[in-house]
Design a protein around this motif. Structure first.
Motif, PDB file in Angstrom:
ATOM      1  N   LEU A   1       0.825  -1.209   0.000  1.00 44.51           N
ATOM      2  CA  LEU A   1       0.000   0.000   0.000  1.00 44.51           C
ATOM      3  C   LEU A   1       0.861   1.263   0.000  1.00 44.51           C
ATOM      4  N   ILE A   2       1.941   1.255   0.787  1.00 43.85           N
ATOM      5  CA  ILE A   2       2.862   2.394   0.796  1.00 43.85           C
ATOM      6  C   ILE A   2       3.470   2.583  -0.589  1.00 43.85           C
ATOM      7  N   THR A   3       3.851   1.486  -1.223  1.00 42.60           N
ATOM      8  CA  THR A   3       4.442   1.571  -2.560  1.00 42.60           C
ATOM      9  C   THR A   3       3.463   2.174  -3.557  1.00 42.60           C
ATOM     10  N   ILE A   4       2.239   1.710  -3.536  1.00 40.12           N
ATOM     11  CA  ILE A   4       1.243   2.222  -4.494  1.00 40.12           C
ATOM     12  C   ILE A   4       0.914   3.676  -4.211  1.00 40.12           C
ATOM     13  N   ILE A   5       0.677   4.020  -2.943  1.00 40.87           N
ATOM     14  CA  ILE A   5       0.219   5.369  -2.622  1.00 40.87           C
ATOM     15  C   ILE A   5       1.331   6.400  -2.797  1.00 40.87           C
ATOM     16  N   PHE A   6       2.470   6.152  -2.170  1.00 40.38           N
ATOM     17  CA  PHE A   6       3.501   7.186  -2.170  1.00 40.38           C
ATOM     18  C   PHE A   6       4.338   7.200  -3.442  1.00 40.38           C
ATOM     19  N   TYR A   7       4.742   6.038  -3.921  1.00 41.58           N
ATOM     20  CA  TYR A   7       5.607   6.016  -5.101  1.00 41.58           C
ATOM     21  C   TYR A   7       4.813   6.062  -6.392  1.00 41.58           C
ATOM     22  N   GLY A   8       3.670   5.393  -6.416  1.00 42.72           N
ATOM     23  CA  GLY A   8       2.869   5.370  -7.632  1.00 42.72           C
ATOM     24  C   GLY A   8       2.029   6.621  -7.797  1.00 42.72           C
ATOM     25  N   LEU A   9       1.094   6.819  -6.871  1.00 44.11           N
ATOM     26  CA  LEU A   9       0.187   7.963  -6.986  1.00 44.11           C
ATOM     27  C   LEU A   9       0.879   9.285  -6.702  1.00 44.11           C
ATOM     28  N   GLY A  10       1.871   9.281  -5.814  1.00 40.55           N
ATOM     29  CA  GLY A  10       2.589  10.520  -5.514  1.00 40.55           C
ATOM     30  C   GLY A  10       3.296  11.084  -6.725  1.00 40.55           C
ATOM     31  N   ASN A  11       3.928  10.230  -7.496  1.00 42.71           N
ATOM     32  CA  ASN A  11       4.594  10.690  -8.710  1.00 42.71           C
ATOM     33  C   ASN A  11       3.592  11.003  -9.811  1.00 42.71           C
ATOM     34  N   GLN A  12       2.527  10.218  -9.881  1.00 47.27           N
ATOM     35  CA  GLN A  12       1.539  10.408 -10.941  1.00 47.27           C
ATOM     36  C   GLN A  12       0.781  11.727 -10.763  1.00 47.27           C
ATOM     37  N   LEU A  13       0.404  12.042  -9.532  1.00 49.35           N
ATOM     38  CA  LEU A  13      -0.395  13.237  -9.280  1.00 49.35           C
ATOM     39  C   LEU A  13       0.447  14.448  -8.894  1.00 49.35           C
ATOM     40  N   ASN A  14       1.782  14.279  -8.875  1.00 48.85           N
ATOM     41  CA  ASN A  14       2.716  15.338  -8.519  1.00 48.85           C
ATOM     42  C   ASN A  14       2.397  15.911  -7.133  1.00 48.85           C
ATOM     43  N   LEU A  15       2.213  15.020  -6.162  1.00 49.61           N
ATOM     44  CA  LEU A  15       1.855  15.422  -4.804  1.00 49.61           C
ATOM     45  C   LEU A  15       3.030  15.991  -4.017  1.00 49.61           C
ATOM     46  N   PHE A  16       4.238  15.701  -4.430  1.00 45.44           N
ATOM     47  CA  PHE A  16       5.387  16.086  -3.629  1.00 45.44           C
ATOM     48  C   PHE A  16       6.071  17.350  -4.127  1.00 45.44           C
ATOM     49  N   GLY A  17       5.475  18.042  -5.079  1.00 43.90           N
ATOM     50  CA  GLY A  17       5.981  19.319  -5.540  1.00 43.90           C
ATOM     51  C   GLY A  17       7.350  19.245  -6.191  1.00 43.90           C
TER      52      GLY A  17
ATOM     53  N   PHE B   1       4.183   0.182 -13.540  1.00 47.66           N
ATOM     54  CA  PHE B   1       5.188  -0.716 -12.983  1.00 47.66           C
ATOM     55  C   PHE B   1       5.173  -0.682 -11.456  1.00 47.66           C
ATOM     56  N   VAL B   2       5.161   0.512 -10.883  1.00 49.59           N
ATOM     57  CA  VAL B   2       5.183   0.652  -9.425  1.00 49.59           C
ATOM     58  C   VAL B   2       3.898   0.097  -8.822  1.00 49.59           C
ATOM     59  N   SER B   3       2.778   0.376  -9.454  1.00 52.91           N
ATOM     60  CA  SER B   3       1.502  -0.145  -8.944  1.00 52.91           C
ATOM     61  C   SER B   3       1.437  -1.666  -9.057  1.00 52.91           C
ATOM     62  N   SER B   4       1.948  -2.217 -10.139  1.00 48.57           N
ATOM     63  CA  SER B   4       1.979  -3.676 -10.284  1.00 48.57           C
ATOM     64  C   SER B   4       2.864  -4.309  -9.216  1.00 48.57           C
ATOM     65  N   PHE B   5       3.986  -3.684  -8.934  1.00 47.99           N
ATOM     66  CA  PHE B   5       4.871  -4.167  -7.887  1.00 47.99           C
ATOM     67  C   PHE B   5       4.174  -4.128  -6.528  1.00 47.99           C
ATOM     68  N   GLY B   6       3.436  -3.061  -6.252  1.00 42.92           N
ATOM     69  CA  GLY B   6       2.674  -2.966  -5.011  1.00 42.92           C
ATOM     70  C   GLY B   6       1.595  -4.023  -4.911  1.00 42.92           C
ATOM     71  N   VAL B   7       0.927  -4.313  -6.016  1.00 51.96           N
ATOM     72  CA  VAL B   7      -0.105  -5.344  -6.022  1.00 51.96           C
ATOM     73  C   VAL B   7       0.507  -6.725  -5.776  1.00 51.96           C
ATOM     74  N   VAL B   8       1.697  -6.975  -6.339  1.00 51.27           N
ATOM     75  CA  VAL B   8       2.394  -8.242  -6.091  1.00 51.27           C
ATOM     76  C   VAL B   8       2.730  -8.377  -4.607  1.00 51.27           C
ATOM     77  N   LEU B   9       3.188  -7.289  -3.991  1.00 53.02           N
ATOM     78  CA  LEU B   9       3.484  -7.330  -2.555  1.00 53.02           C
ATOM     79  C   LEU B   9       2.224  -7.609  -1.738  1.00 53.02           C
ATOM     80  N   ILE B  10       1.123  -6.985  -2.095  1.00 50.15           N
ATOM     81  CA  ILE B  10      -0.135  -7.229  -1.385  1.00 50.15           C
ATOM     82  C   ILE B  10      -0.570  -8.675  -1.572  1.00 50.15           C
TER      83      ILE B  10
END
Length: 136
Positions: free
Chosen positions: A22-38, A60-69
């Motif tokens: 979940l951390i991988t998907i939210i912070f690395y996947g969505l954070g980069n996709q939505l430009n949340l970190f400025g 790729f990052v989201s798929s990796f997160g899903v594999v971890l889950i």
């Protein structure tokens, strides 16, 4: 012979892998996709180059997160349903050891420590269970 410690270690490992996914998907996947970190313009240029070279990094990052889950869910299932007392579990021990080795390659040291400990305990107790069954 009780396998309570191995069940707990595999359960904790499964919970950690779900949280890690979940951390991988939210912070690395969505954070980069939505430009949340400025990101500044230099970092955005670098991210666009990576995206052009390797395709969609978000997928790729989201798929990796899903594999971890998925691995976490499998480990929770193993700990609840399949690791039983007074049974020899060689294949499960090897599965957990291989999963721990893969955790080493992805630098997930928490899963590495939990998995190696649980795998070694699972395999080590097999001999004493085998000897106990011979004596009875």
């Amino acid at each position: 012979m009780s396998r309570k410690m191995e069940r707990r270690l595999v359960l904790i490992m499964g919970i950690w892998q779900i949280i890690d996914g979940l951390i991988t998907i939210i912070f690395y996947g969505l954070g980069n996709q939505l430009n949340l970190f400025g990101f500044n313009s230099g970092n955005l240029t670098y991210l666009k180059q990576l995206d052009a070279t390797y395709g969609n990094i978000f997928l790729f990052v989201s798929s990796f997160g899903v594999v971890l889950i998925g691995l976490g869910i499998v480990n929770i299932l193993l700990s609840k349903k399949y690791i039983k007392d007074d049974q020899i579990h060689f294949k499960m021990g090897m599965y957990i050891m291989i999963q721990s080795l893969l955790s080493y390659f992805i630098l997930d040291f928490i899963s590495l420590i939990l998995g190696m400990t649980a795998g070694v305990l699972l395999i080590a107790k097999n001999k004493s269970i085998r000897l106990k069954k011979k004596l009875v």
